[in-house]
Scaffold this motif. Structure first.
Motif, PDB file in Angstrom:
ATOM      1  N   PRO A 119       0.812  -1.229   0.000  1.00 46.93           N
ATOM      2  CA  PRO A 119       0.000   0.000   0.000  1.00 46.93           C
ATOM      3  C   PRO A 119       0.841   1.272   0.000  1.00 46.93           C
ATOM      4  O   PRO A 119       0.471   2.273  -0.619  1.00 46.93           O
ATOM      5  CB  PRO A 119      -0.812  -0.105   1.292  1.00 46.93           C
ATOM      6  N   GLU A 120       1.988   1.211   0.691  1.00 48.86           N
ATOM      7  CA  GLU A 120       2.844   2.394   0.769  1.00 48.86           C
ATOM      8  C   GLU A 120       3.386   2.735  -0.618  1.00 48.86           C
ATOM      9  O   GLU A 120       3.387   3.906  -1.034  1.00 48.86           O
ATOM     10  CB  GLU A 120       3.989   2.142   1.760  1.00 48.86           C
ATOM     11  N   LEU A 121       3.856   1.712  -1.342  1.00 53.00           N
ATOM     12  CA  LEU A 121       4.339   1.932  -2.713  1.00 53.00           C
ATOM     13  C   LEU A 121       3.203   2.396  -3.621  1.00 53.00           C
ATOM     14  O   LEU A 121       3.406   3.250  -4.495  1.00 53.00           O
ATOM     15  CB  LEU A 121       4.944   0.640  -3.272  1.00 53.00           C
ATOM     16  N   VAL A 141      -5.459   2.810   0.041  1.00 53.93           N
ATOM     17  CA  VAL A 141      -6.169   2.964   1.317  1.00 53.93           C
ATOM     18  C   VAL A 141      -6.807   1.637   1.724  1.00 53.93           C
ATOM     19  O   VAL A 141      -6.681   1.177   2.867  1.00 53.93           O
ATOM     20  CB  VAL A 141      -7.258   4.062   1.206  1.00 53.93           C
ATOM     21  N   GLU A 142      -7.482   0.994   0.759  1.00 52.92           N
ATOM     22  CA  GLU A 142      -8.223  -0.243   1.052  1.00 52.92           C
ATOM     23  C   GLU A 142      -7.275  -1.372   1.478  1.00 52.92           C
ATOM     24  O   GLU A 142      -7.566  -2.115   2.428  1.00 52.92           O
ATOM     25  CB  GLU A 142      -8.996  -0.647  -0.211  1.00 52.92           C
ATOM     26  N   ALA A 143      -6.146  -1.490   0.777  1.00 52.41           N
ATOM     27  CA  ALA A 143      -5.184  -2.557   1.084  1.00 52.41           C
ATOM     28  C   ALA A 143      -4.534  -2.318   2.446  1.00 52.41           C
ATOM     29  O   ALA A 143      -4.335  -3.249   3.235  1.00 52.41           O
ATOM     30  CB  ALA A 143      -4.122  -2.637  -0.015  1.00 52.41           C
ATOM     31  N   CYS A 144      -4.217  -1.069   2.727  1.00 53.99           N
ATOM     32  CA  CYS A 144      -3.580  -0.733   4.004  1.00 53.99           C
ATOM     33  C   CYS A 144      -4.531  -1.022   5.172  1.00 53.99           C
ATOM     34  O   CYS A 144      -4.101  -1.434   6.244  1.00 53.99           O
ATOM     35  CB  CYS A 144      -3.156   0.733   3.994  1.00 53.99           C
ATOM     36  N   MET A 145      -5.819  -0.809   4.924  1.00 50.81           N
ATOM     37  CA  MET A 145      -6.819  -1.070   5.971  1.00 50.81           C
ATOM     38  C   MET A 145      -6.825  -2.552   6.335  1.00 50.81           C
ATOM     39  O   MET A 145      -6.859  -2.909   7.513  1.00 50.81           O
ATOM     40  CB  MET A 145      -8.193  -0.653   5.452  1.00 50.81           C
ATOM     41  N   LEU A 146      -6.824  -3.438   5.322  1.00 54.84           N
ATOM     42  CA  LEU A 146      -6.753  -4.884   5.604  1.00 54.84           C
ATOM     43  C   LEU A 146      -5.516  -5.208   6.422  1.00 54.84           C
ATOM     44  O   LEU A 146      -5.600  -5.891   7.455  1.00 54.84           O
ATOM     45  CB  LEU A 146      -6.698  -5.696   4.287  1.00 54.84           C
ATOM     46  N   LEU A 147      -4.364  -4.741   5.947  1.00 52.28           N
ATOM     47  CA  LEU A 147      -3.104  -5.170   6.568  1.00 52.28           C
ATOM     48  C   LEU A 147      -2.992  -4.647   7.998  1.00 52.28           C
ATOM     49  O   LEU A 147      -2.491  -5.337   8.888  1.00 52.28           O
ATOM     50  CB  LEU A 147      -1.924  -4.731   5.693  1.00 52.28           C
ATOM     51  N   LYS A 173      -7.794   3.975  12.451  1.00 54.73           N
ATOM     52  CA  LYS A 173      -7.066   5.005  13.214  1.00 54.73           C
ATOM     53  C   LYS A 173      -5.554   4.902  13.027  1.00 54.73           C
ATOM     54  O   LYS A 173      -4.851   5.908  13.117  1.00 54.73           O
ATOM     55  CB  LYS A 173      -7.371   4.864  14.714  1.00 54.73           C
ATOM     56  N   TYR A 174      -5.053   3.662  12.803  1.00 57.06           N
ATOM     57  CA  TYR A 174      -3.603   3.458  12.734  1.00 57.06           C
ATOM     58  C   TYR A 174      -3.067   3.316  11.320  1.00 57.06           C
ATOM     59  O   TYR A 174      -1.880   3.494  11.086  1.00 57.06           O
ATOM     60  CB  TYR A 174      -3.200   2.247  13.588  1.00 57.06           C
ATOM     61  N   CYS A 175      -3.925   2.975  10.374  1.00 57.73           N
ATOM     62  CA  CYS A 175      -3.513   2.729   8.985  1.00 57.73           C
ATOM     63  C   CYS A 175      -2.742   3.940   8.428  1.00 57.73           C
ATOM     64  O   CYS A 175      -3.282   5.039   8.327  1.00 57.73           O
ATOM     65  CB  CYS A 175      -4.774   2.473   8.151  1.00 57.73           C
ATOM     66  N   PRO A 176      -1.460   3.774   8.088  1.00 57.33           N
ATOM     67  CA  PRO A 176      -0.679   4.939   7.653  1.00 57.33           C
ATOM     68  C   PRO A 176      -1.156   5.550   6.333  1.00 57.33           C
ATOM     69  O   PRO A 176      -1.013   6.763   6.148  1.00 57.33           O
ATOM     70  CB  PRO A 176       0.748   4.406   7.541  1.00 57.33           C
ATOM     71  N   VAL A 177      -1.717   4.742   5.434  1.00 54.95           N
ATOM     72  CA  VAL A 177      -2.172   5.318   4.160  1.00 54.95           C
ATOM     73  C   VAL A 177      -3.474   6.095   4.371  1.00 54.95           C
ATOM     74  O   VAL A 177      -3.624   7.215   3.891  1.00 54.95           O
ATOM     75  CB  VAL A 177      -2.317   4.239   3.067  1.00 54.95           C
ATOM     76  N   SER A 178      -4.402   5.509   5.106  1.00 58.80           N
ATOM     77  CA  SER A 178      -5.633   6.237   5.438  1.00 58.80           C
ATOM     78  C   SER A 178      -5.291   7.561   6.131  1.00 58.80           C
ATOM     79  O   SER A 178      -5.891   8.598   5.852  1.00 58.80           O
ATOM     80  CB  SER A 178      -6.503   5.356   6.340  1.00 58.80           C
ATOM     81  N   ASN A 179      -4.314   7.526   7.010  1.00 57.34           N
ATOM     82  CA  ASN A 179      -3.899   8.739   7.715  1.00 57.34           C
ATOM     83  C   ASN A 179      -3.127   9.716   6.838  1.00 57.34           C
ATOM     84  O   ASN A 179      -2.922  10.860   7.231  1.00 57.34           O
ATOM     85  CB  ASN A 179      -3.057   8.376   8.936  1.00 57.34           C
ATOM     86  N   ALA A 180      -2.685   9.260   5.685  1.00 56.59           N
ATOM     87  CA  ALA A 180      -1.967  10.152   4.772  1.00 56.59           C
ATOM     88  C   ALA A 180      -2.932  10.899   3.863  1.00 56.59           C
ATOM     89  O   ALA A 180      -2.512  11.762   3.089  1.00 56.59           O
ATOM     90  CB  ALA A 180      -0.972   9.351   3.931  1.00 56.59           C
TER      91      ALA A 180
END
Lengths: 140, 140
Positions: free
Chosen positions: A43-45, B51-57, B119-126
């Motif tokens: 996701p970061e990439l 965003v969606e992938a980061c939420m899962l992980l 709340k913690y997902c770095p992409v959602s927070n970006a």
């Protein structure tokens, strides 16, 4: 209003697949530093790629309006993420563009196209952290 | 500090390719509504997918810490973009998660895992625009 729809399936462990109508599946994983796989997008990439790709496409649109012809365009980008008291947070996304324009083009005007694109790029504007853009212009 | 590096090459017209070390090339285009191709990922879709992938992980990581076992997890997401006086802007990214957890798991706790992940997902927070998450929990 435009809608961009995706679907996700979890494949177990820290892997899954992103899907959207009509496009190839996009398998993903956590980054390797967070127990994921080094051979899959993460996701970061994808966030960095989204910003970088949107910058090109917006720049093409600005260039067309300003009648500046791009001969070639490439970029290298980096997203920096740090551990903060609130959790992992992106600190910056830096995009370094290399642009070749037709002979006779004003290099400063060509550079400005990319900076104008950064102002209008909807993905760059959707990102909270600073997006910094540097541009190297070559005249063909 | 972690770094996420990508490179882009423009392929002419409104198409290009995103590359990053060790992963498959990711060809992209403008969205079809902006003169692009309907068979390639576009930056808007990549942002929603990120965003969606980061939420899962992130949810998997929260679930592991809370010893809640996911049997399956899928989601559907939509990013809404509108024309504003400042240009095209994302208004919202909505993620609808469907989760199956092991028999005997508290459904409310399972749902809360995903909200904690948001709340913690770095992409959602970006992302600047609101990210809304809805969760449907099934007990296996």
């Amino acid at each position: 209003m435009w809608m961009y729809e995706t679907a996700l399936k979890w494949n177990g462990d820290a892997t899954g697949v992103e899907q959207t109508a009509g496009r190839a599946d996009l398998p993903f994983s956590s980054p390797p530093e967070f127990h994921g796989r080094a051979d899959l997008w993460n996701p970061e990439l994808l966030l960095v790629a989204a910003v970088e790709a949107c910058m090109l496409l917006t720049a093409l649109s600005v260039a067309q309006r300003q009648k500046i012809e791009f001969k070639s365009y490439s970029s290298k980008s980096v997203g920096r993420m740090a551990k903060t008291p609130e959790g992992l947070r992106f600190q910056e996304i830096a995009v370094a563009v290399t642009l070749t324009v037709a002979a006779g083009t004003d290099a400063a005007k060509a550079e400005q196209v990319v900076h104008t694109a950064e102002k209008y790029c909807p993905v760059s504007n959707a990102v909270k952290c600073p997006v910094t853009v540097s541009v190297t212009v070559h005249i063909a």
